[in-house]
Every structure is written in C-alpha cells, then in structure tokens.
Motif scaffolding. Structure first.
Motif, PDB file in Angstrom:
ATOM      1  N   LYS A   1       0.837  -1.206   0.000  1.00 35.35           N
ATOM      2  CA  LYS A   1       0.000   0.000   0.000  1.00 35.35           C
ATOM      3  C   LYS A   1       0.867   1.249   0.000  1.00 35.35           C
ATOM      4  CE  LYS A   1      -3.745  -2.074   2.633  1.00 35.35           C
ATOM      5  NZ  LYS A   1      -4.501  -1.978   3.873  1.00 35.35           N
ATOM      6  N   LYS A   2       0.337   2.311  -0.570  1.00 34.09           N
ATOM      7  CA  LYS A   2       1.081   3.570  -0.622  1.00 34.09           C
ATOM      8  C   LYS A   2       0.938   4.392   0.657  1.00 34.09           C
ATOM      9  CE  LYS A   2       0.980   3.696  -5.522  1.00 34.09           C
ATOM     10  NZ  LYS A   2       1.073   4.318  -6.728  1.00 34.09           N
ATOM     11  N   ASP A   3      -0.119   4.157   1.433  1.00 33.63           N
ATOM     12  CA  ASP A   3      -0.358   4.970   2.627  1.00 33.63           C
ATOM     13  C   ASP A   3       0.306   4.406   3.878  1.00 33.63           C
ATOM     14  OD1 ASP A   3      -2.039   2.790   2.749  1.00 33.63           O
ATOM     15  OD2 ASP A   3      -3.684   3.900   3.679  1.00 33.63           O
ATOM     16  N   ARG A   4       1.165   3.433   3.755  1.00 33.34           N
ATOM     17  CA  ARG A   4       1.868   2.860   4.905  1.00 33.34           C
ATOM     18  C   ARG A   4       3.003   3.792   5.333  1.00 33.34           C
ATOM     19  NH1 ARG A   4       6.336   1.981   2.503  1.00 33.34           N
ATOM     20  NH2 ARG A   4       6.561   0.927   0.543  1.00 33.34           N
ATOM     21  N   HIS A   5       3.452   3.644   6.570  1.00 41.81           N
ATOM     22  CA  HIS A   5       4.552   4.458   7.077  1.00 41.81           C
ATOM     23  C   HIS A   5       5.856   3.674   7.119  1.00 41.81           C
ATOM     24  CE1 HIS A   5       1.713   7.578   8.084  1.00 41.81           C
ATOM     25  NE2 HIS A   5       0.985   6.692   8.719  1.00 41.81           N
ATOM     26  N   LEU A   6       5.754   2.385   7.388  1.00 42.16           N
ATOM     27  CA  LEU A   6       6.933   1.525   7.434  1.00 42.16           C
ATOM     28  C   LEU A   6       7.112   0.854   6.082  1.00 42.16           C
ATOM     29  CD1 LEU A   6       6.333  -0.240  10.873  1.00 42.16           C
ATOM     30  CD2 LEU A   6       7.820   1.700  10.403  1.00 42.16           C
ATOM     31  N   GLY A   7       8.333   0.509   5.761  1.00 38.07           N
ATOM     32  CA  GLY A   7       8.599  -0.158   4.496  1.00 38.07           C
ATOM     33  C   GLY A   7       9.700  -1.191   4.639  1.00 38.07           C
ATOM     34  N   LEU A   8       9.814  -2.024   3.640  1.00 38.50           N
ATOM     35  CA  LEU A   8      10.863  -3.030   3.608  1.00 38.50           C
ATOM     36  C   LEU A   8      12.135  -2.386   3.086  1.00 38.50           C
ATOM     37  CD1 LEU A   8       8.744  -5.948   2.115  1.00 38.50           C
ATOM     38  CD2 LEU A   8       9.268  -5.513   4.515  1.00 38.50           C
ATOM     39  N   THR A   9      13.261  -2.810   3.594  1.00 34.22           N
ATOM     40  CA  THR A   9      14.533  -2.226   3.194  1.00 34.22           C
ATOM     41  C   THR A   9      15.570  -3.328   3.023  1.00 34.22           C
ATOM     42  OG1 THR A   9      16.193  -0.581   3.761  1.00 34.22           O
ATOM     43  CG2 THR A   9      15.273  -1.822   5.579  1.00 34.22           C
ATOM     44  N   SER A  10      16.669  -2.982   2.458  1.00 33.59           N
ATOM     45  CA  SER A  10      17.757  -3.935   2.250  1.00 33.59           C
ATOM     46  C   SER A  10      18.586  -4.051   3.525  1.00 33.59           C
ATOM     47  CB  SER A  10      18.635  -3.448   1.100  1.00 33.59           C
ATOM     48  OG  SER A  10      19.801  -4.214   1.034  1.00 33.59           O
ATOM     49  N   LEU A  11      19.201  -5.207   3.717  1.00 30.41           N
ATOM     50  CA  LEU A  11      20.072  -5.400   4.876  1.00 30.41           C
ATOM     51  C   LEU A  11      21.521  -5.032   4.587  1.00 30.41           C
ATOM     52  CD1 LEU A  11      18.832  -8.772   6.389  1.00 30.41           C
ATOM     53  CD2 LEU A  11      18.586  -6.499   7.351  1.00 30.41           C
ATOM     54  N   SER A  12      21.818  -4.582   3.391  1.00 33.93           N
ATOM     55  CA  SER A  12      23.204  -4.289   3.060  1.00 33.93           C
ATOM     56  C   SER A  12      23.746  -3.192   3.966  1.00 33.93           C
ATOM     57  CB  SER A  12      23.335  -3.873   1.591  1.00 33.93           C
ATOM     58  OG  SER A  12      22.632  -2.676   1.356  1.00 33.93           O
ATOM     59  N   GLY A  13      24.901  -3.454   4.540  1.00 31.36           N
ATOM     60  CA  GLY A  13      25.536  -2.479   5.420  1.00 31.36           C
ATOM     61  C   GLY A  13      25.003  -2.472   6.837  1.00 31.36           C
ATOM     62  N   SER A  14      24.016  -3.293   7.137  1.00 29.67           N
ATOM     63  CA  SER A  14      23.451  -3.259   8.490  1.00 29.67           C
ATOM     64  C   SER A  14      23.540  -4.627   9.170  1.00 29.67           C
ATOM     65  CB  SER A  14      21.997  -2.794   8.448  1.00 29.67           C
ATOM     66  OG  SER A  14      21.227  -3.668   7.664  1.00 29.67           O
ATOM     67  N   TRP A  15      24.451  -5.474   8.727  1.00 32.26           N
ATOM     68  CA  TRP A  15      24.579  -6.797   9.344  1.00 32.26           C
ATOM     69  C   TRP A  15      25.006  -6.702  10.797  1.00 32.26           C
ATOM     70  CZ3 TRP A  15      22.216 -10.758   7.552  1.00 32.26           C
ATOM     71  CH2 TRP A  15      21.917 -10.820   6.202  1.00 32.26           C
ATOM     72  N   TRP A  16      25.744  -5.664  11.161  1.00 35.76           N
ATOM     73  CA  TRP A  16      26.139  -5.500  12.555  1.00 35.76           C
ATOM     74  C   TRP A  16      24.903  -5.339  13.443  1.00 35.76           C
ATOM     75  CZ3 TRP A  16      29.456  -6.688  15.960  1.00 35.76           C
ATOM     76  CH2 TRP A  16      29.494  -6.037  17.184  1.00 35.76           C
ATOM     77  N   ARG A  17      23.894  -4.631  12.959  1.00 39.89           N
ATOM     78  CA  ARG A  17      22.645  -4.461  13.717  1.00 39.89           C
ATOM     79  C   ARG A  17      21.905  -5.787  13.846  1.00 39.89           C
ATOM     80  NH1 ARG A  17      22.263   0.481  15.561  1.00 39.89           N
ATOM     81  NH2 ARG A  17      22.792   2.205  14.205  1.00 39.89           N
TER      82      ARG A  17
ATOM     83  N   TYR B   1      23.353  -8.696  13.963  1.00 36.54           N
ATOM     84  CA  TYR B   1      24.117  -9.418  14.976  1.00 36.54           C
ATOM     85  C   TYR B   1      23.769  -8.912  16.380  1.00 36.54           C
ATOM     86  CZ  TYR B   1      27.985 -10.861  17.892  1.00 36.54           C
ATOM     87  OH  TYR B   1      28.731 -11.369  18.929  1.00 36.54           O
ATOM     88  N   GLN B   2      23.661  -7.591  16.537  1.00 32.46           N
ATOM     89  CA  GLN B   2      23.309  -7.022  17.841  1.00 32.46           C
ATOM     90  C   GLN B   2      21.917  -7.493  18.280  1.00 32.46           C
ATOM     91  OE1 GLN B   2      23.860  -2.873  16.791  1.00 32.46           O
ATOM     92  NE2 GLN B   2      25.585  -2.706  18.229  1.00 32.46           N
ATOM     93  N   GLY B   3      20.992  -7.535  17.339  1.00 31.50           N
ATOM     94  CA  GLY B   3      19.651  -8.028  17.661  1.00 31.50           C
ATOM     95  C   GLY B   3      19.669  -9.480  18.082  1.00 31.50           C
ATOM     96  N   MET B   4      20.473 -10.275  17.387  1.00 30.60           N
ATOM     97  CA  MET B   4      20.577 -11.692  17.748  1.00 30.60           C
ATOM     98  C   MET B   4      21.216 -11.843  19.126  1.00 30.60           C
ATOM     99  SD  MET B   4      21.613 -13.281  14.049  1.00 30.60           S
ATOM    100  CE  MET B   4      22.170 -14.813  14.726  1.00 30.60           C
ATOM    101  N   ALA B   5      22.247 -11.060  19.397  1.00 31.99           N
ATOM    102  CA  ALA B   5      22.901 -11.124  20.707  1.00 31.99           C
ATOM    103  C   ALA B   5      21.926 -10.708  21.803  1.00 31.99           C
ATOM    104  CB  ALA B   5      24.144 -10.230  20.718  1.00 31.99           C
ATOM    105  N   ASN B   6      21.091  -9.729  21.514  1.00 35.07           N
ATOM    106  CA  ASN B   6      20.092  -9.286  22.475  1.00 35.07           C
ATOM    107  C   ASN B   6      19.058 -10.376  22.744  1.00 35.07           C
ATOM    108  OD1 ASN B   6      18.773  -7.469  24.182  1.00 35.07           O
ATOM    109  ND2 ASN B   6      17.429  -6.802  22.527  1.00 35.07           N
ATOM    110  N   GLY B   7      18.795 -11.225  21.753  1.00 29.93           N
ATOM    111  CA  GLY B   7      17.788 -12.266  21.895  1.00 29.93           C
ATOM    112  C   GLY B   7      18.280 -13.548  22.538  1.00 29.93           C
ATOM    113  N   VAL B   8      19.559 -13.627  22.885  1.00 30.58           N
ATOM    114  CA  VAL B   8      20.100 -14.853  23.482  1.00 30.58           C
ATOM    115  C   VAL B   8      19.395 -15.182  24.795  1.00 30.58           C
ATOM    116  CG1 VAL B   8      22.165 -15.845  24.559  1.00 30.58           C
ATOM    117  CG2 VAL B   8      22.324 -14.754  22.335  1.00 30.58           C
TER     118      VAL B   8
END
Length: 173
Positions: free
Chosen positions: A77-93, A95-102
């Motif tokens: 939909k065009k009226d959404r606020h969030l969108g899908l994005t690429s993971l390129s360059g954000s693999w560290w984040r 990893y941080q999310g995975m570490a947080n979920g341990v």
C-alpha cells in the motif's frame, strides 16, 4: 513444522510491524483467517485424506504461512509508514539483535527442557493420568496468560505509537 519455521517467524514479526504501522484490523484478520484455515486443513488432511500427524503439521504450516502472505499485502500500500529495506551495510545491527535475543532463546530452551523432564517424572511416578491432569490445569492457566498477553499487546501498541509521536498527554498511567 520445521520446514515452515522461517515463514512462522517472519509472519510473527510482520504481525507486530503491521499493527504499529496503523493497521491492527489487518493484523487481527490475518490471525483469524489463519486459524479458520488451520481448522479446515486439519479436517481435510486428517479426516478426508487420513494423513495423521504429518497432515496436521502440513495444515498448521500452510495456515501459519498464510499470515505472512496476508500481512505482506500491507507493505504494498502507498499509505503505509513503514517499508521493507535492504540489509546491506546493516549486518552488525542484525548481529546485535541476535545477541540481544540470546536471553529469550535461553528462556525458551529451558521451558522445553523443563516440560520434558516434568513429563518424564510424572509418567514414571503417577502415570499418564497424572500428565493428563497437569495438562488440563496448564491449559486453564494458559488461557489466563493469553488474555493477559492480549491486553498487553493492545496497550503496548497504543503506548508506543503515542511515545513515538511524542504525544504524552494521551498516555495515562
């Protein structure tokens, strides 16, 4: 079930994003449609086709995957606020999310192991009837947890939206 696990996880994540993005009706509708589809597919795979527990697993996997398909439509939909994005360059984040979920991973593993050990002890001490009685009590407890979790999920979405908008006057404690 293991085959469908990645789809389960993505559907669960999208459920919360769609709710926060202002479309809680679609999120709830996806769960309702999935539950009804699970009932229908269980009947087809078990009663009509006689597939046994394998059929039940396929019914659950297919119906849970339907959540992902329904919720993905929100991001088209065009009226959404969030969108899908690429993971390129954000693999560290990631990893941080995975570490947080341990810690949550450890909680879930401990629940499974505790249940396994408790069932084993119950079967050896009081038999299958004891396990059945404990299961009934646990289901009654679980119904209360589900009701409480539903209230928290609804409240969490509203509070996080108000905090994100810095509209603190609409939040009462």
């Amino acid at each position: 079930i293991l085959i469908f696990s990645p789809l389960f996880l993505m559907g669960t994540a999208l459920y919360y994003f769609v709710r926060v993005d202002g479309n809680p009706i679609l999120a709830s509708l996806s769960l309702i449609i999935s539950a009804m589809m699970n009932i229908v597919l269980d009947w087809v795979f078990l009663a009509e086709m006689g597939m046994g527990i394998e059929g039940a697993a396929y019914a659950t996997g297919i119906s849970q995957s339907l959540i992902l398909i329904i919720l993905f439509s929100h991001f088209l939909k065009k009226d959404r606020h969030l969108g899908l994005t690429s993971l390129s360059g954000s693999w560290w984040r990631v990893y941080q999310g995975m570490a947080n979920g341990v810690s949550e991973f450890a909680n879930e593993i401990s629940i499974g192991l505790t249940t396994l050990l408790l069932n084993w002890v119950m079967i050896t001490r009081v038999g299958i009837e004891g396990v059945a009685a404990l299961t009934i009590v646990n289901y009654l407890f679980f119904i209360g947890v589900i009701i409480f979790n539903t209230l928290l999920s609804a409240t969490c979405t509203l509070v996080s939206m108000r905090l994100g908008l810095r509209n603190l006057s609409r939040i009462e404690f």
